[in-house]
Design a protein around this motif. Sequence first.
Motif, PDB file in Angstrom:
ATOM      1  N   MET A 151       0.827  -1.195   0.000  1.00 51.28           N
ATOM      2  CA  MET A 151       0.000   0.000   0.000  1.00 51.28           C
ATOM      3  C   MET A 151       0.869   1.255   0.000  1.00 51.28           C
ATOM      4  N   PRO A 152       1.008   1.914  -1.156  1.00 45.63           N
ATOM      5  CA  PRO A 152       1.669   3.228  -1.149  1.00 45.63           C
ATOM      6  C   PRO A 152       0.798   4.227  -0.391  1.00 45.63           C
ATOM      7  N   LEU A 153       1.410   4.992   0.502  1.00 47.64           N
ATOM      8  CA  LEU A 153       0.671   6.014   1.241  1.00 47.64           C
ATOM      9  C   LEU A 153       0.739   7.333   0.492  1.00 47.64           C
ATOM     10  N   ALA A 154      -0.338   8.092   0.570  1.00 44.60           N
ATOM     11  CA  ALA A 154      -0.411   9.371  -0.132  1.00 44.60           C
ATOM     12  C   ALA A 154       0.155  10.474   0.739  1.00 44.60           C
ATOM     13  N   ALA A 155       0.997  11.332   0.141  1.00 48.22           N
ATOM     14  CA  ALA A 155       1.529  12.501   0.848  1.00 48.22           C
ATOM     15  C   ALA A 155       0.527  13.634   0.726  1.00 48.22           C
ATOM     16  N   ARG A 156       0.213  14.270   1.847  1.00 45.28           N
ATOM     17  CA  ARG A 156      -0.783  15.340   1.854  1.00 45.28           C
ATOM     18  C   ARG A 156      -0.228  16.536   2.621  1.00 45.28           C
ATOM     19  N   ALA A 157      -0.581  17.718   2.172  1.00 44.60           N
ATOM     20  CA  ALA A 157      -0.191  18.935   2.886  1.00 44.60           C
ATOM     21  C   ALA A 157      -1.024  19.054   4.151  1.00 44.60           C
ATOM     22  N   PHE A 158      -0.368  19.393   5.252  1.00 44.78           N
ATOM     23  CA  PHE A 158      -1.100  19.519   6.506  1.00 44.78           C
ATOM     24  C   PHE A 158      -1.942  20.791   6.484  1.00 44.78           C
ATOM     25  N   PRO A 159      -3.216  20.719   6.936  1.00 46.66           N
ATOM     26  CA  PRO A 159      -4.062  21.915   6.965  1.00 46.66           C
ATOM     27  C   PRO A 159      -3.444  23.024   7.807  1.00 46.66           C
ATOM     28  N   ASP A 160      -3.750  24.258   7.468  1.00 48.47           N
ATOM     29  CA  ASP A 160      -3.189  25.425   8.173  1.00 48.47           C
ATOM     30  C   ASP A 160      -3.508  25.408   9.656  1.00 48.47           C
ATOM     31  N   VAL A 161      -2.512  25.572  10.484  1.00 46.28           N
ATOM     32  CA  VAL A 161      -2.699  25.848  11.918  1.00 46.28           C
ATOM     33  C   VAL A 161      -1.880  27.102  12.197  1.00 46.28           C
ATOM     34  N   GLY A 162      -2.303  28.200  11.588  1.00 51.43           N
ATOM     35  CA  GLY A 162      -1.534  29.429  11.701  1.00 51.43           C
ATOM     36  C   GLY A 162      -0.144  29.190  11.163  1.00 51.43           C
ATOM     37  N   ASP A 163       0.864  29.632  11.896  1.00 53.95           N
ATOM     38  CA  ASP A 163       2.251  29.381  11.518  1.00 53.95           C
ATOM     39  C   ASP A 163       2.867  28.265  12.350  1.00 53.95           C
ATOM     40  N   LEU A 164       2.009  27.490  13.037  1.00 56.38           N
ATOM     41  CA  LEU A 164       2.522  26.504  13.980  1.00 56.38           C
ATOM     42  C   LEU A 164       2.993  25.229  13.304  1.00 56.38           C
ATOM     43  N   VAL A 165       2.211  24.711  12.352  1.00 57.78           N
ATOM     44  CA  VAL A 165       2.484  23.412  11.753  1.00 57.78           C
ATOM     45  C   VAL A 165       2.568  23.574  10.242  1.00 57.78           C
ATOM     46  N   PHE A 166       3.579  22.984   9.634  1.00 62.23           N
ATOM     47  CA  PHE A 166       3.683  23.031   8.185  1.00 62.23           C
ATOM     48  C   PHE A 166       4.390  21.775   7.698  1.00 62.23           C
ATOM     49  N   GLY A 167       4.175  21.427   6.437  1.00 59.72           N
ATOM     50  CA  GLY A 167       4.805  20.247   5.866  1.00 59.72           C
ATOM     51  C   GLY A 167       3.790  19.236   5.404  1.00 59.72           C
ATOM     52  N   VAL A 168       4.212  17.974   5.300  1.00 54.72           N
ATOM     53  CA  VAL A 168       3.355  16.925   4.763  1.00 54.72           C
ATOM     54  C   VAL A 168       3.269  15.758   5.741  1.00 54.72           C
ATOM     55  N   PHE A 169       2.171  15.010   5.617  1.00 57.58           N
ATOM     56  CA  PHE A 169       2.013  13.758   6.337  1.00 57.58           C
ATOM     57  C   PHE A 169       1.508  12.731   5.340  1.00 57.58           C
ATOM     58  N   TYR A 170       1.372  11.490   5.800  1.00 62.20           N
ATOM     59  CA  TYR A 170       1.034  10.388   4.902  1.00 62.20           C
ATOM     60  C   TYR A 170      -0.196   9.660   5.425  1.00 62.20           C
ATOM     61  N   THR A 171      -1.040   9.211   4.494  1.00 61.92           N
ATOM     62  CA  THR A 171      -2.242   8.496   4.886  1.00 61.92           C
ATOM     63  C   THR A 171      -2.659   7.535   3.788  1.00 61.92           C
ATOM     64  N   SER A 172      -3.408   6.499   4.172  1.00 71.37           N
ATOM     65  CA  SER A 172      -3.936   5.562   3.194  1.00 71.37           C
ATOM     66  C   SER A 172      -4.956   6.259   2.313  1.00 71.37           C
ATOM     67  N   ARG A 173      -5.100   5.778   1.094  1.00 75.13           N
ATOM     68  CA  ARG A 173      -5.978   6.426   0.116  1.00 75.13           C
ATOM     69  C   ARG A 173      -7.412   5.939   0.213  1.00 75.13           C
ATOM     70  N   ASP A 174      -7.621   4.744   0.771  1.00 77.75           N
ATOM     71  CA  ASP A 174      -8.927   4.088   0.722  1.00 77.75           C
ATOM     72  C   ASP A 174      -9.280   3.576   2.106  1.00 77.75           C
ATOM     73  N   ALA A 175     -10.417   4.030   2.642  1.00 72.47           N
ATOM     74  CA  ALA A 175     -10.831   3.643   3.993  1.00 72.47           C
ATOM     75  C   ALA A 175     -11.362   2.219   4.059  1.00 72.47           C
ATOM     76  N   THR A 176     -11.415   1.511   2.928  1.00 68.85           N
ATOM     77  CA  THR A 176     -11.846   0.115   2.943  1.00 68.85           C
ATOM     78  C   THR A 176     -10.709  -0.826   2.562  1.00 68.85           C
ATOM     79  N   SER A 177      -9.474  -0.328   2.566  1.00 69.11           N
ATOM     80  CA  SER A 177      -8.324  -1.175   2.231  1.00 69.11           C
ATOM     81  C   SER A 177      -8.205  -2.330   3.222  1.00 69.11           C
ATOM     82  N   ASP A 178      -7.731  -3.461   2.718  1.00 61.99           N
ATOM     83  CA  ASP A 178      -7.574  -4.637   3.568  1.00 61.99           C
ATOM     84  C   ASP A 178      -6.369  -4.456   4.485  1.00 61.99           C
TER      85      ASP A 178
END
Length: 327
Positions: A151-178
């Motif tokens: 399962m390749p994980l998708a890189a996503r931009a983290f939502p804005d939290v002012g200037d506190l958090v920035f960058g990317v995180f990873y998550t599965s693409r499909d909530a029904t993956s085995d």
Amino acid sequence: MRPYGALSTSCLVLAGAALVGCSAPVAGDAADVNGVVTQGVVRVERAINLSRDAAWTTSPIERDEAALPSADVEGAGSVTNVSAKFMRLSSATDPELAERVVGSSFDLPAAGSCMVLSPADDETATSLSSLGSIELLDAGDVTMKTEDTEMPLAARAFPDVGDLVFGVFYTSRDATSDLPAPARYVFESSGSGLLDRFAFAADAPAGPEEVRVGDAALADGVALDAGVGAVVEWRADEGGDADRARDVIYVDVTSARGTAVRCSFKDTGRGVIPGSLLDPSTLGPLPANATLAVHRTRQVPFSASGVDLGEVRFDLSVIGRARIAAR
């Protein structure tokens, strides 16, 4: 949130922490010479809706609020989520607060005790002023593998939290993956200019099986009496290896208004939810419909080049319906 028993609300289970209790690694102990620490948090979650009734399913997994798409899948038998975050933060930053801000915190009472989780709780906002910046590091291409799954994980931009958090995180693409369990999970990255290439493995436990509440199977729906302790039984995951010693069972009873009673137990096959928490002051007016979820969780530390503190948390659960009525 309102604690029950010996646990205070400040006692959280965090990446790198021991599974039960309030001790956690001190970020400063792992910081480099520049006073910076890199913390990796990987979550593997699977919830099976035994009732197959979407109307009874409220929050089947500890959703990563930053993850997209939504993990809510109406009527699904199984809902899954994999997420990975690699945080670079100052060693002076409170690691508990940092995890809460990036959506990776985990509130778990000590085994044998309970706590109440309320949707109105907000312990973060008042403390954000003390939080330094958090950089979520690009790890290149991140892939999760089991014997039968890649399962390749998708890189996503983290939502804005002012200037506190920035960058990317990873998550599965499909909530029904085995997501098999028990199984060995391997996580690999191609690396980037910010993190070296890495690979590490962790073993997932089996999900809870043969769950009963009182005389009823969870799959059939259960009836609870207000003010009366509820006996929860499951098949204990027997064995004496180090990984099984980390396993904890926790049970959530979640009312329609979102308040949850959470009780944690050693994986012995039996636990009791105190009757004092199954009442209108906690769950709202009775009779009330609720969900009852039984989780087996395991937290496994990992080592990787460039990561000072690393942890994989497995959370495997089954969920059914409950009705709570006055005696």
